[in-house]
Design an enzyme around this catalytic site. Sequence first.
Site, PDB file in Angstrom:
ATOM      1  N   LEU A 176      12.349  -4.133   3.936  1.00  0.00           N
ATOM      2  CA  LEU A 176      12.630  -4.694   5.267  1.00  0.00           C
ATOM      3  C   LEU A 176      12.649  -3.618   6.351  1.00  0.00           C
ATOM      4  CD1 LEU A 176      15.286  -7.409   4.407  1.00  0.00           C
ATOM      5  CD2 LEU A 176      12.929  -7.740   5.167  1.00  0.00           C
ATOM      6  N   GLY A 177      12.652  -2.353   5.918  1.00  0.00           N
ATOM      7  CA  GLY A 177      12.613  -1.272   6.908  1.00  0.00           C
ATOM      8  C   GLY A 177      11.210  -0.731   7.100  1.00  0.00           C
ATOM      9  N   HIS A 236      11.526  -7.099  -3.047  1.00  0.00           N
ATOM     10  CA  HIS A 236      10.617  -6.600  -2.004  1.00  0.00           C
ATOM     11  C   HIS A 236       9.533  -7.632  -1.633  1.00  0.00           C
ATOM     12  CE1 HIS A 236      12.725  -3.034  -2.921  1.00  0.00           C
ATOM     13  NE2 HIS A 236      11.907  -2.502  -3.801  1.00  0.00           N
ATOM     14  N   ARG A 365      -2.008  -4.436   5.868  1.00  0.00           N
ATOM     15  CA  ARG A 365      -1.811  -3.397   4.854  1.00  0.00           C
ATOM     16  C   ARG A 365      -0.500  -2.678   5.126  1.00  0.00           C
ATOM     17  NH1 ARG A 365      -6.836  -0.661   4.420  1.00  0.00           N
ATOM     18  NH2 ARG A 365      -6.124   0.891   5.892  1.00  0.00           N
TER      19      ARG A 365
HETATM   20  C1  BG6 Z   1      11.803   0.464  -5.777  1.00  0.00           C
HETATM   21  C2  BG6 Z   1      11.473   0.187  -7.221  1.00  0.00           C
HETATM   22  O1  BG6 Z   1      12.737  -0.450  -5.303  1.00  0.00           O
HETATM   23  O2  BG6 Z   1      10.633   0.396  -4.995  1.00  0.00           O
HETATM   24  C3  BG6 Z   1      10.424   1.151  -7.724  1.00  0.00           C
HETATM   25  O3  BG6 Z   1      12.647   0.313  -7.998  1.00  0.00           O
HETATM   26  C4  BG6 Z   1       9.219   1.157  -6.807  1.00  0.00           C
HETATM   27  O4  BG6 Z   1      10.032   0.834  -9.054  1.00  0.00           O
HETATM   28  C5  BG6 Z   1       9.653   1.349  -5.365  1.00  0.00           C
HETATM   29  O5  BG6 Z   1       8.382   2.209  -7.206  1.00  0.00           O
HETATM   30  C6  BG6 Z   1       8.489   1.208  -4.406  1.00  0.00           C
HETATM   31  O6  BG6 Z   1       8.880   1.596  -3.128  1.00  0.00           O
HETATM   32  P1  BG6 Z   1       7.833   2.232  -2.133  1.00  0.00           P
HETATM   33  O7  BG6 Z   1       8.590   2.390  -0.860  1.00  0.00           O
HETATM   34  O8  BG6 Z   1       7.392   3.533  -2.728  1.00  0.00           O
HETATM   35  O9  BG6 Z   1       6.709   1.258  -2.039  1.00  0.00           O
END
Ligand code: BG6
Length: 479
Positions: A176-177, A236, A365
């Site tokens: 969300l950030g 996410h 993206r």
């Molecule tokens: C985390 C997960 O919440 O988000 C990880 O636990 C994942 O497994 C990560 O790699 C991905 O975050 P970002 O910001 O690198 O896309």
Amino acid sequence: MQRTIFLGASGDLAKKKTFPALFGLFLHGHIVPTTRIVGYARTKMDRPDFLKRISQYIKNTNTPKVKAMLDQFLDQCTYVSGVYDQDSGFQALEHELKRIERETKTIDRLFYMALPPSVFIPVANGLKKNCYTPKGVNRLIVEKPFGMDLESSRVLSKALGALYREDEIYRIDHYLGKEMVKNIMILRFTNQIFGSCWNREHISNVQITFKEKIGTEGRGGYFDEFGIMRDVMQNHLFQILSLIAMEAPASLSAEDVRSAKVDVLRAIPPVVESEVLLGQYGKSEDGTLPSYLDDDTVPKGSKTATFAAAAFHIDNPRWAGVPFVLKCGKALDQQKVEIRIQFKDLTHNNLFQKDVAARNELVIRVQPEEAVYLKVTQKLPGLGMDTVMSELDLSYASRFTNLSVPDAYENLILDAVMGEQSNFVRSDELDEAWRIFTPVLHKIDRGQVPVDIYPYGSRGPKNLPEFVARFGFERHLQA
Ligand code: BG6
């Protein structure tokens, strides 16, 4: 808000995300001189050792100016060591907080719990009992995982709710950030061109994809207990889905935004097993990259999924009949997170060649290289009247050359400091997400959903193209 306290200040998150983000905020003047950042963890170390450790977390300090800023930042950091399950540690923390209070004449407190779930409740208790200030603001940032399923999440919410008011709890979902996730509402609600066709009349399906090139690489212990659906999809990707699908909120207040998200989640029935595809990565095709089971931190013979695709349906007038397909996986061929809104096929085209004049697609993206682009059909330059699929392309790197995209944690820590809750997860939102996922997660936990092996570095399980095609997704010739 003048004070930040970090719990779990020596963990991976502190190293990779939170301390670099705090320093980023400091560089931009958002950490005022009276703020103190207090690290708290079990590791016994004195202040100089702690400062040495956090200065190693902070990269790119080559210029004299940034070096000097780092020294000023470190002046505002202190450390307390203590355990998580006894009052003594929190009493020592309170002692330090009182000392800071006398020094800086500020009282508000922000506690950041980046801790293993097993200590959430004892720590929340210890803080409430020993470190809650009745004179000022108390806020608690809580990192995921927020439970394992609907029931455990409710137990956690109830326990936290008995200690802190909802407006004091900041459940963080760092997606969300992210800049492009924050951009979704603006794209949707300020552009007539998108707003007017954001519905089942015009949209065929929505795909939200998260791909990582690396595997668990030593993080298997944590990961294996949760699996990719709990690790990435239920939080996410589901936050992205809510923002894509929700109705316009009445205002931008935290309550209105989150209520609009809850409303759309309430219209989603639980995901069903027949609409889930799972995979676990094996060795790469050339045998050089390890399988998930080769990770020493993964229990032998584990069936945990490192890839998942699932279809969701929203039973409301805007979205009935439009599948939302979420896909996420580790050890894949690419590193990217993107949203694809596929519009419906042209209903009538008797003028131009049919194989190319396909459907429009809007792509957001999220990372890397933030961009928004719209796939449209154009005339192929030349003497004929041939068509070609091309893009109206807004790439951030070339459009916003002087602006940098802030890190998600910078955004969210600043929001928490300012008391802005829109981008934090409300308890009813969490409850709805778990309601949708829990039945299938329980089946997965019982080993009732097959898990296909895919090679490290591939596109995922071999049935993936067939799976997405089932929900109307069409790969463009140039996609
Ligand atoms: C985390 C997960 O919440 O988000 C990880 O636990 C994942 O497994 C990560 O790699 C991905 O975050 P970002 O910001 O690198 O896309």
